[in-house]
Design an enzyme around this catalytic site. Sequence first.
Site, PDB file in Angstrom:
ATOM      1  N   TYR A 172      -8.612   1.894  -1.485  1.00  9.82           N
ATOM      2  CA  TYR A 172      -8.550   3.116  -0.504  1.00  9.82           C
ATOM      3  C   TYR A 172      -9.255   4.119  -0.726  1.00  9.82           C
ATOM      4  CZ  TYR A 172      -5.050   7.239   0.265  1.00  9.82           C
ATOM      5  OH  TYR A 172      -4.807   7.716   1.014  1.00  9.82           O
ATOM      6  N   LYS A 197     -11.423   5.512   2.067  1.00  8.93           N
ATOM      7  CA  LYS A 197     -11.102   6.763   2.712  1.00  8.93           C
ATOM      8  C   LYS A 197     -12.675   7.130   3.312  1.00  8.93           C
ATOM      9  CE  LYS A 197      -6.513   7.053   3.355  1.00  8.93           C
ATOM     10  NZ  LYS A 197      -5.448   7.669   5.115  1.00  8.93           N
TER      11      LYS A 197
END
Length: 246
Positions: free
Chosen positions: A154, A158
């Site tokens: 993640y 991001k």
Amino acid sequence: MTLLDSQVAVVTGAAQGIGLAIAHAFVDAGARVVVADLDADAASKAVAELGGDDVALAVACDVVSADDVQRAIDAAVERWSRLDVMVNNAGITRDATMRTMSEEAFDQVIAVHLKGCWNGTRLAAAHMREAKSGAIVNISSLSGKVGMVGQTNYSAAKAGIVGLTKAAAKEMAHHGVRVNAIQPGLVASAMTRAMPQKAWDGKMAEIPMQRAGEPEEVAQVALFYASAMSSYMTGTVAEVTGGRFM
């Protein structure tokens, strides 16, 4: 005149959470919104919540598929004859430490967040450059700035969205298309409220404002980026974090 009067937006992952809050903010500001979501039933319910077919349209969309994203954009243009704003918000989590994370879990998160954002950015930009105007808003995360334990997938995705945003902003500036990103911090949701109390307290201790954010607070920043209020801003990243990790 409202901020997005007569404008048309596509918002991915808009059937719930931050995406739905953004869709609400846009409709309230005078826009028409395509609710593009993997869950077609939830997207239809969101349309009803937003005010029905006059202001919103549900489209089933897996952002990993360029064809699906193009279909959502085409639906906006076919229904309302224009596309002014694209919000790349769709995302998933598959949290685990590196030791226990599967390759599949890593690939899924990278695909949905990073490739999905790339699909939305490039396909929306291709349409907007012809009109010589448009705003693209990409939803990153504070996890992409500082890295979070259990989120190598993640955090990487991001962080990648920030780089993608800046590169796309440079490519599209002379075409009249602006590309900006938002990095939310801890935002109140069903998922975050289900955290163990110890984990919640640890995160709260890092926030100078001493509270979680609300989806609507992220949505207002998206509205700012989508509107002419940010007309001289591109390639920027807004942290909506209550001051966490300044």
